[in-house]
Design an enzyme around this catalytic site. Structure first.
Site, PDB file in Angstrom:
ATOM      1  N   GLY A 140       0.821  -1.321   0.252  1.00 36.53           N
ATOM      2  CA  GLY A 140       0.019  -0.055  -0.001  1.00 36.53           C
ATOM      3  C   GLY A 140       0.874   1.283  -0.045  1.00 36.53           C
ATOM      4  O   GLY A 140       2.070   1.160  -0.209  1.00 36.53           O
ATOM      5  N   ASP A 189       9.147 -14.318  12.288  1.00 38.20           N
ATOM      6  CA  ASP A 189      10.550 -14.673  11.727  1.00 38.20           C
ATOM      7  C   ASP A 189      11.773 -14.229  12.812  1.00 38.20           C
ATOM      8  O   ASP A 189      12.753 -14.645  12.716  1.00 38.20           O
ATOM      9  CB  ASP A 189      11.011 -13.961  10.668  1.00 38.20           C
ATOM     10  N   MET A 196       8.311 -20.957   7.569  1.00 38.57           N
ATOM     11  CA  MET A 196       8.556 -19.397   6.835  1.00 38.57           C
ATOM     12  C   MET A 196      10.142 -19.025   7.528  1.00 38.57           C
ATOM     13  O   MET A 196      10.615 -19.676   8.314  1.00 38.57           O
ATOM     14  CB  MET A 196       7.524 -18.479   7.545  1.00 38.57           C
ATOM     15  N   ARG A 206      12.443 -15.538   5.948  1.00 39.84           N
ATOM     16  CA  ARG A 206      12.700 -15.051   4.595  1.00 39.84           C
ATOM     17  C   ARG A 206      14.245 -14.817   4.608  1.00 39.84           C
ATOM     18  O   ARG A 206      14.750 -15.630   3.840  1.00 39.84           O
ATOM     19  CB  ARG A 206      12.146 -13.774   4.509  1.00 39.84           C
ATOM     20  N   GLU A 218      12.066 -21.259   4.161  1.00 40.96           N
ATOM     21  CA  GLU A 218      11.581 -20.825   2.685  1.00 40.96           C
ATOM     22  C   GLU A 218      12.826 -19.784   2.051  1.00 40.96           C
ATOM     23  O   GLU A 218      12.947 -19.737   0.925  1.00 40.96           O
ATOM     24  CB  GLU A 218      10.413 -19.720   2.804  1.00 40.96           C
ATOM     25  N   HIS A 220       0.842 -20.533   6.239  1.00 38.09           N
ATOM     26  CA  HIS A 220       0.437 -19.583   7.339  1.00 38.09           C
ATOM     27  C   HIS A 220      -0.219 -20.087   8.375  1.00 38.09           C
ATOM     28  O   HIS A 220      -0.782 -19.298   9.154  1.00 38.09           O
ATOM     29  CB  HIS A 220      -0.719 -18.568   6.317  1.00 38.09           C
ATOM     30  N   GLN A 247       1.351 -21.094  10.548  1.00 32.49           N
ATOM     31  CA  GLN A 247       2.345 -20.619  11.447  1.00 32.49           C
ATOM     32  C   GLN A 247       2.007 -19.571  11.687  1.00 32.49           C
ATOM     33  O   GLN A 247       2.375 -18.856  12.897  1.00 32.49           O
ATOM     34  CB  GLN A 247       4.016 -20.630  10.845  1.00 32.49           C
ATOM     35  N   ARG A 248       1.041 -18.842  10.955  1.00 33.22           N
ATOM     36  CA  ARG A 248       0.823 -17.120  11.534  1.00 33.22           C
ATOM     37  C   ARG A 248      -0.396 -17.223  12.042  1.00 33.22           C
ATOM     38  O   ARG A 248      -0.953 -15.918  12.460  1.00 33.22           O
ATOM     39  CB  ARG A 248       0.897 -16.404  10.222  1.00 33.22           C
TER      40      ARG A 248
END
Ligand code: F6P
Length: 360
Positions: free
Chosen positions: A76, A140, A182, A184, A235, A284, A286-287
């Site tokens: 955004g 993370d 996850m 990154r 990942e 997801h 995990q989230r």
């Protein structure tokens, strides 16, 4: 007129966001302040303004409810993250508009809950005169200046549970199971869950791997009479000399989506060892869901300390965990450089001592 503060949640969601909101609202109300929550991350700060009043009497279930009642966004008009800790500058007119709205609403302070990207935005708002306080979030766990971010423990618990489940099916079928988690740029989830869940191979971005070494571990276990192997891959793990495996290209306001390394690793292991191999992408899961009791406590401590920092007018600071206490650190010390797993650190050494391979 009663004083009031604002709160928003930015970036990817994680367990514990609602727990922080609850703690902030309750602690603020004890001081006689009202709290408003901006919707959909920083976007809610811009015209058309989107926010809602948060009533401390309605906060109870938030203690253990996953997600964020305020919504969140990692893209955004405010997108500040360009990758690996680099922060992009937010256009001046966006920062000006947000500052004007904070003033118009008569907010004493704005509590910004987020990871590296969201706190980079908070820092830029602070530099433009907005009184911000940060709260460190990310599964993370890759934020500097705090020993832990909230959400991480819940993600590790989820990944460890997945490994427990994969172990029994791997054992039953004499298979190699690859679990993609996850992480990154940092392999904290893979490393912690890999050790806690009895993984045999852990692949993380900090230690590029070689298939020869990964397969050597699988074959070593075969020789030992252990006909199954658990591999945990972040990942962001990569083969030496190769790039990330992505599942979606970078867009104007967001980084490339990572994903797919688990399947690539599983394919190579099968091709090179002949072992039947399966992959599970935790994604997801995990989230989502409820935060662990550890995260509930951490979020509650973070929220309470954030309100205290507002009272002390320590704007531009973020709450952080420096055991045994929560402390205040400058947001500028936390953003712009990611905290990664030290390859020579205690956790990796512990894993290696147990015979866990990092594929190097
Ligand atoms: O930053 C947390 C994180 O979970 C990363 O590990 C992952 O790459 C990213 O979010 C995925 O976010 P989304 O699917 O929301 O774009």
């Amino acid at each position: 007129m009663r004083e009031r503060i604002g709160i928003l949640t930015g970036g990817g969601d994680c367990p514990g966001l609602n727990t922080v909101i609850r703690a902030v609202v309750k602690c603020a109300s004890k001081r006689g302040w009202d709290t408003i929550g901006f919707l959909d991350g920083y976007e809610g700060l811009l015209d058309p303004l989107r926010y809602k009043a948060l009533d401390y009497k309605e906060m109870d279930a938030l203690l253990f409810t996953g997600g964020t009642i305020l919504g969140t966004s990692n893209k955004g008009r405010f997108a500040a993250k360009t990758g690996h800790g680099e922060a992009a500058s937010i256009p001046g007119e966006i920062l000006d508009a947000a500052r004007a709205n904070v003033r118009k609403l008569g907010l004493r302070a704005l509590v910004c809950v987020g990871g590296d990207g969201s706190l980079s935005i908070a820092q830029q708002l602070f530099e433009q005169g907005v009184p911000v306080i940060g709260v460190p979030k990310t599964i993370d766990n890759d934020l500097e200046a705090t020993v832990l971010t909230f959400g991480f423990d819940s993600a590790v618990a989820c990944a460890t549970d997945a490994l427990d489940r994969l172990r029994t099916t791997a054992q039953s079928h004499d298979r190699v199971m690859v679990l993609e988690v996850m992480g990154r740029y940092a392999g904290w989830i893979a490393t912690h869950a890999g050790i806690s869940g009895g993984g045999d191979v852990i692949l993380i971005p900090e230690i590029p791997f070689r298939y020869e070494a990964v397969c050597a571990k699988v074959l070593e276990r075969e020789r030992e009479g252990k006909h199954f192997t658990l591999v945990v891959a972040a990942e962001g793990a990569r083969e030496q000399g190769k790039d990330f495996v992505t599942s979606g290209a970078a867009e104007k306001d967001r980084e490339a989506r990572l994903g797919g390394i688990g399947a690539v690793v599983a394919g190579e292991i099968h091709a090179r060892t002949g072992k039947e191999t399966r992959v599970c992408v935790l994604g997801h899961l995990q989230r989502g869901g409820a935060p662990t009791s550890f995260d509930r406590l951490l979020c509650t401590r973070f929220g309470a300390r954030a309100v205290q920092l507002v009272a002390e007018e320590r704007y531009g600071h973020m709450v952080a965990l420096r055991p045994p206490d929560t402390v205040a650190v400058k947001i500028s010390e936390a953003v712009g450089r990611l905290r990664t797993v030290p390859p020579a650190g205690d956790i990796v050494q512990t894993a290696r001592a147990l015979g866990i391979s990092f594929g190097d």
